[in-house]
Design a protein around this motif. Structure first.
Motif, PDB file in Angstrom:
ATOM      1  N   GLN A   7       0.812  -1.198   0.000  1.00  0.00           N
ATOM      2  CA  GLN A   7       0.000   0.000   0.000  1.00  0.00           C
ATOM      3  C   GLN A   7       0.857   1.266   0.000  1.00  0.00           C
ATOM      4  OE1 GLN A   7      -3.445  -0.142  -0.216  1.00  0.00           O
ATOM      5  NE2 GLN A   7      -3.034  -2.331  -0.457  1.00  0.00           N
ATOM      6  N   TYR A   8       0.331   2.312  -0.599  1.00  0.00           N
ATOM      7  CA  TYR A   8       0.986   3.627  -0.645  1.00  0.00           C
ATOM      8  C   TYR A   8       1.356   4.103   0.751  1.00  0.00           C
ATOM      9  CZ  TYR A   8       1.198   8.725  -1.583  1.00  0.00           C
ATOM     10  OH  TYR A   8       1.573  10.049  -1.668  1.00  0.00           O
ATOM     11  N   GLU A   9       0.470   3.878   1.712  1.00  0.00           N
ATOM     12  CA  GLU A   9       0.667   4.345   3.091  1.00  0.00           C
ATOM     13  C   GLU A   9       1.747   3.567   3.840  1.00  0.00           C
ATOM     14  OE1 GLU A   9      -2.232   3.537   1.763  1.00  0.00           O
ATOM     15  OE2 GLU A   9      -3.216   5.507   1.572  1.00  0.00           O
ATOM     16  N   SER A  63       5.207   6.143  -5.621  1.00  0.00           N
ATOM     17  CA  SER A  63       4.608   4.981  -4.956  1.00  0.00           C
ATOM     18  C   SER A  63       4.573   5.100  -3.444  1.00  0.00           C
ATOM     19  CB  SER A  63       5.380   3.710  -5.335  1.00  0.00           C
ATOM     20  OG  SER A  63       6.684   3.732  -4.768  1.00  0.00           O
ATOM     21  N   ALA A  64       5.288   6.096  -2.869  1.00  0.00           N
ATOM     22  CA  ALA A  64       5.468   6.158  -1.419  1.00  0.00           C
ATOM     23  C   ALA A  64       4.863   7.411  -0.804  1.00  0.00           C
ATOM     24  CB  ALA A  64       6.958   6.091  -1.077  1.00  0.00           C
ATOM     25  N   LYS A  65       4.112   7.228   0.264  1.00  0.00           N
ATOM     26  CA  LYS A  65       3.560   8.376   0.984  1.00  0.00           C
ATOM     27  C   LYS A  65       4.640   9.094   1.788  1.00  0.00           C
ATOM     28  CE  LYS A  65       0.122   9.736   4.452  1.00  0.00           C
ATOM     29  NZ  LYS A  65      -1.031   9.308   5.282  1.00  0.00           N
ATOM     30  N   LYS A 103      -3.775  12.245  -3.573  1.00  0.00           N
ATOM     31  CA  LYS A 103      -3.006  11.245  -2.827  1.00  0.00           C
ATOM     32  C   LYS A 103      -1.579  11.723  -2.600  1.00  0.00           C
ATOM     33  CE  LYS A 103      -1.621   7.291  -4.724  1.00  0.00           C
ATOM     34  NZ  LYS A 103      -1.634   5.896  -5.215  1.00  0.00           N
ATOM     35  N   GLN A 104      -0.976  12.317  -3.621  1.00  0.00           N
ATOM     36  CA  GLN A 104       0.408  12.787  -3.498  1.00  0.00           C
ATOM     37  C   GLN A 104       0.531  13.960  -2.516  1.00  0.00           C
ATOM     38  OE1 GLN A 104       3.064  11.254  -4.839  1.00  0.00           O
ATOM     39  NE2 GLN A 104       1.671   9.731  -5.695  1.00  0.00           N
ATOM     40  N   LYS A 107       1.750  13.469   1.151  1.00  0.00           N
ATOM     41  CA  LYS A 107       3.119  13.032   1.440  1.00  0.00           C
ATOM     42  C   LYS A 107       3.644  13.662   2.726  1.00  0.00           C
ATOM     43  CE  LYS A 107       4.917  11.854  -3.147  1.00  0.00           C
ATOM     44  NZ  LYS A 107       4.908  10.431  -2.848  1.00  0.00           N
TER      45      LYS A 107
END
Length: 218
Positions: A7-9, A63-65, A103-104, A107
């Motif tokens: 998951q992104y989170e 891909s990464a929060k 979503k971005q 971050k």
């Protein structure tokens, strides 16, 4: 059985030097990330000759929060030139947060330097940002990463600083033996293999803790 999709989170982009002299810090960061229940991602994780380095970095960032950025390497090389990779990748991370999708925009990052205010001498655009000082001490980095993730993720099951550092010290002692068993030199373990070693050791550690806790209930 298919593995659950990452998951992104859960992903943390690591932006730091990859040279041998940085290994103690890099390895401590990877351990802290895994032990706190997250997954590191890096351009080192993929080896595709059809994809250039910048594309790999961009994919990791998207891909990464979360992001861990170490901008402490400001020394000049043999040709009297500085290294700009880490500040550049930090800028990409800022850009994704500022101009990316909803979503971005969620971050969150921690930024490291050797001392808390040294960055003002070479990247003053970051004035007002809460830079963390690790003093080239891997254990200081572990503490800061743990505290940052506790606040930014709001997860309540993170191990405390003292326990985390104790576990990492024990893990470090196993690295030379495990590396030799796998056919690597202790200071020349590929990124994906080191991540795998770390994951396995943490699973063993947590399994042992659960067994002890279950026995204490009798």
């Amino acid at each position: 059985m298919p593995q659950a999709k990452v998951q992104y989170e859960d992903l943390i982009f690591i932006n730091c030097p990859f040279d041998t002299s940085y290994y103690p810090m890099f390895r401590a960061i990877i351990f802290a990330v895994y032990r706190c229940g997250f997954i590191p991602t890096s351009a080192l994780a993929t080896d595709n000759s059809l994809q250039n380095r910048l594309a790999k970095i961009q994919n990791c960032i998207l891909s990464a929060k979360y992001g861990i950025h170490d901008i402490s390497r400001t020394g000049l090389n043999a040709k009297r030139l500085p290294r700009f990779n880490m500040p550049f990748e930090l800028g990409l991370f800022f850009g994704a947060k500022e101009f990316g999708s909803r979503k971005q925009k969620a971050k969150n990052a921690i930024i490291f330097d050797i001392n808390k205010y040294r960055y003002q001498e070479f990247i003053s655009d970051l004035n007002g940002i809460d830079i963390k000082a690790h003093f080239n001490n891997p254990y200081a980095a572990i503490k800061h990463i743990r505290d940052w993730l506790r606040v930014s993720s709001k997860r309540k099951n993170l191990p405390g600083e003292t326990l985390l550092i104790q576990e990492y010290k024990k893990f470090k002692k196993t690295v030379p033996y495990t590396a030799k068993k796998l056919g690597f030199k202790p200071n020349d373990i590929p990124y994906n293999d080191y991540c795998g070693m770390t994951e396995v050791r943490i699973r063993i550690l947590l399994s042992a803790d659960r067994k002890v806790n279950s026995m204490s209930n009798f």
